[in-house]
Design an enzyme around this catalytic site. Structure first.
Site: not given
Ligand code: FAD
Length: 320
Positions: A184, A233, A303
């Site tokens: 990510r 998320s 994230e």
């Protein structure tokens, strides 16, 4: 001119952007409608850019006003603070929403939505982008975040990305290896915008590609809260663990703060209910991090990208 206060800086930035004929320019414009959370305060200057010339206008406006620059895609991975963003927030507009097939690859502008690119890959009989069919981001945001699902991610398909640097006022093409993709994240020059990318795919059988996409959509319908505003998320999965499992075990689904609450469907999603403020989401994030740290020693990393300033308040009185 850098060094002038924020108000004068914003006025100067708007003056330059308007003089250069940059698409849509709004002083104090609301960022919220450009985000999936639909909450948060205004930007000093909000701009929709349609071309590299518009980006040059932003670079000049930032340089002359001393304001910072925020690049947004589809806003599906950001939480904008209630105070908003002190600087120039820009989104890449329709001028960057193009796509074409080139041999075994797709090339596209950074504003192209990922699901649309997956659809194009299916139409063209190209396999490799099925994982992205339900990720609601733009190509630029997905490259920046190395978005992924079902064990695949953008790093698996990106061949190159073109990046406009607001500090250098130029576009540079970076090959995949130069982008240092990781979980990510990827490495880009500071204050820059991905403007286009090339995705290397493979010839595939349309029926099989369509089936994999159907399965991906179905999995999402079953496992994610699709009807309440969220930004996917919130936390990265720690090595060998699932953030959702930790949050569910330690905090429980449904834990709330103001209008924000841990989703009942997926514990790594925080949904914004009626009247939710960004400070509610932020306070809930910090409370979860504290509770998980105390219970397991694990530091949950975000994230989600936080934009603007948030107050650090300790609202967690719960002994764990
Ligand atoms: C319901 C839901 C499901 C999701 N599922 C997934 C999933 O399965 N996998 C996954 O990885 N993510 C998922 N996400 C998160 C999100 O969709 C991805 O991170 C996506 O890649 C973000 O793209 P965006 O265009 O919305 O970026 P934004 O949210 O607008 O921005 C995210 C970050 O990228 C930067 N950025 C955006 N565009 C550019 C650009 N052109 N150039 C440079 N920087 C840029 C922003 O400054 C910010 O730091 C989900 C989100 C939602 C709401």
């Amino acid at each position: 001119m850098s060094g002038c206060g924020p108000a004068r800086g914003a006025a100067r930035a708007v003056e330059i952007l308007v003089a250069r004929g940059v698409g849509r320019v709004e002083r104090g414009g609301r960022i919220a409608p450009w985000t999936s959370y639909q909450i948060g305060g205004p930007a000093d200057v909000l701009v929709e850019t349609e071309s590299e010339s518009d980006l040059e206008g932003v670079a000049e406006a930032a340089r002359e006003s001393g304001l910072d620059v925020l690049v947004l895609g589809r806003g599906s991975n950001v939480l904008v603070s209630d105070g908003g963003f002190r600087g120039i927030a820009l989104r890449l507009g329709a001028g960057f929403r193009w796509s074409r097939r080139d041999g075994g690859a797709l090339e596209a502008g950074a504003a192209a939505p990922l699901p649309a690119l997956s659809g194009l890959a299916l139409d063209e009989g190209l396999a490799g982008l099925e994982f992205a069919v339900s990720i609601p981001g733009s190509l630029g945001g997905a490259v920046r975040m190395n978005a992924g699902a079902h064990g695949r991610c953008m790093a698996d398909v990106v061949e190159w990305a073109e990046v406009y640097s607001f500090d250098q006022a130029e576009t540079v093409r970076f090959a995949r290896d130069e982008l240092a993709f990781d979980y990510r994240t990827a490495r880009f020059p500071a204050r820059s915008a991905v403007t286009a990318a090339r995705l290397a795919l493979e010839p595939g059988e349309r029926g099989a590609i369509a089936e994999r996409m159907r399965e991906a959509r179905e999995w999402r319908r079953r496992t994610q809260p699709l009807n309440s505003p969220n930004a996917g998320s919130v936390f990265k999965n720690p090595p060998g663990e699932f953030a959702a499992r930790l949050v569910e075990t330690v905090c429980g689904k449904g834990m709330s703060r103001g209008g924000a609450r841990v989703s009942e469907v997926h514990a790594n999603f925080i949904v914004a209910g009626a009247g939710a403020r960004s400070s509610d989401v932020h306070a809930l994030i910090r409370r979860i991090q504290r509770m998980v740290r105390r219970a397991t020693g694990i530091d949950l990393q975000l994230e989600l990208k936080l934009v603007g300033e948030f107050k650090e308040e300790d609202d967690d009185q719960t002994p764990v």
